[in-house]
Design a protein around this motif. Structure first.
Motif, PDB file in Angstrom:
ATOM      1  N   LEU A 226       1.235  -0.885  -0.447  1.00  0.00           N
ATOM      2  CA  LEU A 226      -0.195   0.004   0.098  1.00  0.00           C
ATOM      3  C   LEU A 226       1.019   1.177   0.214  1.00  0.00           C
ATOM      4  O   LEU A 226       0.196   1.843  -0.857  1.00  0.00           O
ATOM      5  N   LEU A 227       2.230   1.291   0.454  1.00  0.00           N
ATOM      6  CA  LEU A 227       2.443   2.316   0.723  1.00  0.00           C
ATOM      7  C   LEU A 227       3.366   2.682  -0.725  1.00  0.00           C
ATOM      8  O   LEU A 227       3.762   3.616  -1.622  1.00  0.00           O
ATOM      9  N   ASP A 228       4.135   1.054  -1.449  1.00  0.00           N
ATOM     10  CA  ASP A 228       4.256   1.498  -2.706  1.00  0.00           C
ATOM     11  C   ASP A 228       3.448   1.616  -3.689  1.00  0.00           C
ATOM     12  O   ASP A 228       3.878   3.131  -4.718  1.00  0.00           O
ATOM     13  N   LEU A 229       2.121   1.815  -3.367  1.00  0.00           N
ATOM     14  CA  LEU A 229       1.294   2.411  -4.190  1.00  0.00           C
ATOM     15  C   LEU A 229       1.064   3.483  -4.343  1.00  0.00           C
ATOM     16  O   LEU A 229       0.735   4.700  -4.715  1.00  0.00           O
ATOM     17  N   ALA A 230       0.740   3.609  -2.804  1.00  0.00           N
ATOM     18  CA  ALA A 230       1.497   5.635  -2.076  1.00  0.00           C
ATOM     19  C   ALA A 230       1.353   6.500  -2.976  1.00  0.00           C
ATOM     20  O   ALA A 230       2.055   7.893  -4.283  1.00  0.00           O
ATOM     21  N   LEU A 244      -6.524   8.790  -1.932  1.00  0.00           N
ATOM     22  CA  LEU A 244      -7.781   9.147  -2.776  1.00  0.00           C
ATOM     23  C   LEU A 244      -7.596   7.408  -3.369  1.00  0.00           C
ATOM     24  O   LEU A 244      -8.579   6.603  -3.497  1.00  0.00           O
ATOM     25  N   THR A 245      -6.004   6.840  -4.157  1.00  0.00           N
ATOM     26  CA  THR A 245      -5.943   5.943  -4.389  1.00  0.00           C
ATOM     27  C   THR A 245      -6.041   4.607  -3.520  1.00  0.00           C
ATOM     28  O   THR A 245      -7.038   3.644  -4.001  1.00  0.00           O
ATOM     29  N   THR A 246      -5.873   5.204  -1.879  1.00  0.00           N
ATOM     30  CA  THR A 246      -5.493   4.169  -1.682  1.00  0.00           C
ATOM     31  C   THR A 246      -7.625   3.509  -0.410  1.00  0.00           C
ATOM     32  O   THR A 246      -7.453   2.348  -0.252  1.00  0.00           O
ATOM     33  N   PHE A 247      -7.939   4.556  -0.901  1.00  0.00           N
ATOM     34  CA  PHE A 247      -9.301   4.472  -0.722  1.00  0.00           C
ATOM     35  C   PHE A 247     -10.223   4.034  -1.493  1.00  0.00           C
ATOM     36  O   PHE A 247     -10.375   2.665  -1.070  1.00  0.00           O
ATOM     37  N   LEU A 248      -9.993   4.359  -2.868  1.00  0.00           N
ATOM     38  CA  LEU A 248     -10.608   3.632  -3.968  1.00  0.00           C
ATOM     39  C   LEU A 248      -9.988   1.992  -3.551  1.00  0.00           C
ATOM     40  O   LEU A 248     -10.636   0.676  -4.529  1.00  0.00           O
ATOM     41  N   VAL A 249      -9.191   1.622  -3.928  1.00  0.00           N
ATOM     42  CA  VAL A 249      -8.655   0.418  -3.591  1.00  0.00           C
ATOM     43  C   VAL A 249      -9.053  -0.540  -2.829  1.00  0.00           C
ATOM     44  O   VAL A 249      -9.439  -1.679  -2.975  1.00  0.00           O
ATOM     45  N   SER A 271      -4.604  -3.301  -5.641  1.00  0.00           N
ATOM     46  CA  SER A 271      -3.329  -2.671  -5.366  1.00  0.00           C
ATOM     47  C   SER A 271      -2.329  -3.097  -6.618  1.00  0.00           C
ATOM     48  O   SER A 271      -2.329  -1.966  -7.400  1.00  0.00           O
ATOM     49  N   ARG A 272      -2.196  -4.107  -7.040  1.00  0.00           N
ATOM     50  CA  ARG A 272      -1.430  -4.757  -8.359  1.00  0.00           C
ATOM     51  C   ARG A 272      -2.212  -3.365  -9.581  1.00  0.00           C
ATOM     52  O   ARG A 272      -1.257  -2.804 -10.245  1.00  0.00           O
ATOM     53  N   LYS A 273      -3.460  -3.603  -9.866  1.00  0.00           N
ATOM     54  CA  LYS A 273      -4.060  -2.571 -11.128  1.00  0.00           C
ATOM     55  C   LYS A 273      -4.015  -1.468 -10.749  1.00  0.00           C
ATOM     56  O   LYS A 273      -3.712  -0.316 -11.947  1.00  0.00           O
ATOM     57  N   ALA A 274      -3.958  -0.620  -9.500  1.00  0.00           N
ATOM     58  CA  ALA A 274      -4.006   0.801  -9.446  1.00  0.00           C
ATOM     59  C   ALA A 274      -2.532   1.362  -9.350  1.00  0.00           C
ATOM     60  O   ALA A 274      -2.002   2.005 -10.139  1.00  0.00           O
TER      61      ALA A 274
END
Length: 312
Positions: A226-230, A244-249, A271-274
């Motif tokens: 999740l931190l990498d995604l953020a 906002l992205t982590t919320f949507l995930v 997470s992978r898709k986002a």
């Protein structure tokens, strides 16, 4: 593993000036709620003490007389529970975790699996080598037996120390993580607990656990993913895109889980898709930036050529 839990929350808290110790907070949550979070699967949870708000439902009882001490409080709790195995905890353990509880519950029967008779209970042994009878799991029958003997011998249970009870029981020690037995008896202890929960190496784990408990969810969170995604969303799109992205995930994962998907896998897949989208977004912006730079360079070169031609 079927068990009942008894949480002792009726002490006088003299070293805290008589404050309502179970209601004091560490990491934004009451000490009592933090202890209750460590045993969510107890068949029955009994809190011995004055009624107060709790994050999950419990049964309440009081020792006789009120303020009669830990043995009297334990007796009051035992009169309510029915399981053969009883978890006994004090209400001031900010760092008690579910792994420690599971280790305590498993220990009394472990000796029996080796061919010998099972122990009558297990209690936590802290980092200083001291046994903690209020962080323990007991077989209910021998516990009731010894309490009855103490009551007959002393004419009551009020004021008796716990060692008078545990000294007659066959107990095995369990060594757990160092902070599991940390209790808040003084204002200094409370300050230390509040500082430790914010230490750099553990603050994220403590925060995620607190949020999950506050929201009533039980999910293994891959913090790194999740931190990498953020990070990818913040760098590749814009900083506000990270939360906002982590919320949507999370929303997408919850929707998938509602249709039968494994929650942890749903989070990982979302997470992978986002993250892939964020990287593609960044790559596109980078390519546009390079094309723009090339175009600007070409325009500048053309202008220079035109200026030289005009000068000739």
């Amino acid at each position: 593993m079927s068990y009942d839990a008894i949480v002792l929350a009726g002490g006088a808290a003299r070293r805290l000036g008589g404050a309502d110790k179970p209601a004091l907070s560490v990491g934004g949550r009451a000490l009592l709620d933090r202890v209750l979070d460590a045993c969510p699967d107890a068949r029955t949870t009994v809190v011995v003490g004055a009624r107060r708000p709790t994050a999950r439902p419990v049964r309440w009882t009081r020792e006789e007389p009120p303020g009669g001490g830990p043995v009297a409080a334990l007796d009051a709790g035992l009169r309510v529970v029915t399981a053969e195995l009883v978890l006994v905890l004090s209400a001031d353990l900010p760092f008690l975790d579910r792994d420690t509880v599971r280790a305590l519950l498993a220990a009394p029967g472990a000796r029996g699996t080796e061919g010998a008779e099972g122990a009558e209970g297990a209690l936590l042994r802290d980092a200083g080598g001291r046994d903690q009878p209020l962080v323990a799991a007991y077989r209910a029958e021998p516990l009731r037996r010894e309490i009855a003997l103490l009551a007959a011998e002393h004419g009551g249970l009020a004021g008796l120390p716990l060692r008078a009870l545990t000294a007659e029981l066959d107990l095995v020690p369990v060594v757990a993580q160092p902070l599991a037995a940390f209790d808040c008896d003084t204002w200094d202890d409370l300050a230390v607990a509040r500082a430790r929960i914010r230490e750099h190496g553990t603050v994220l784990d403590q925060w995620i656990t607190a949020v999950k408990n506050e929201l009533g969810i039980d999910l293994d969170v891959d913090t790194k993913t999740l931190l990498d995604l953020a990070r990818d969303a913040a760098h590749g799109v814009a900083r506000p895109a990270a939360p906002l992205t982590t919320f949507l995930v999370g929303y997408a994962a919850a929707h998938a889980a509602a249709t039968g998907a494994d929650p942890a896998r749903a989070v990982a897949e979302a997470s992978r898709k986002a993250a892939g989208l964020a990287l593609r977004w960044a790559a596109e912006a980078e390519a546009e930036g390079e094309a723009g730079s090339a175009s600007d360079s070409g325009s500048a070169a053309g202008s220079d050529e035109a200026e030289r031609g005009g000068a000739g």
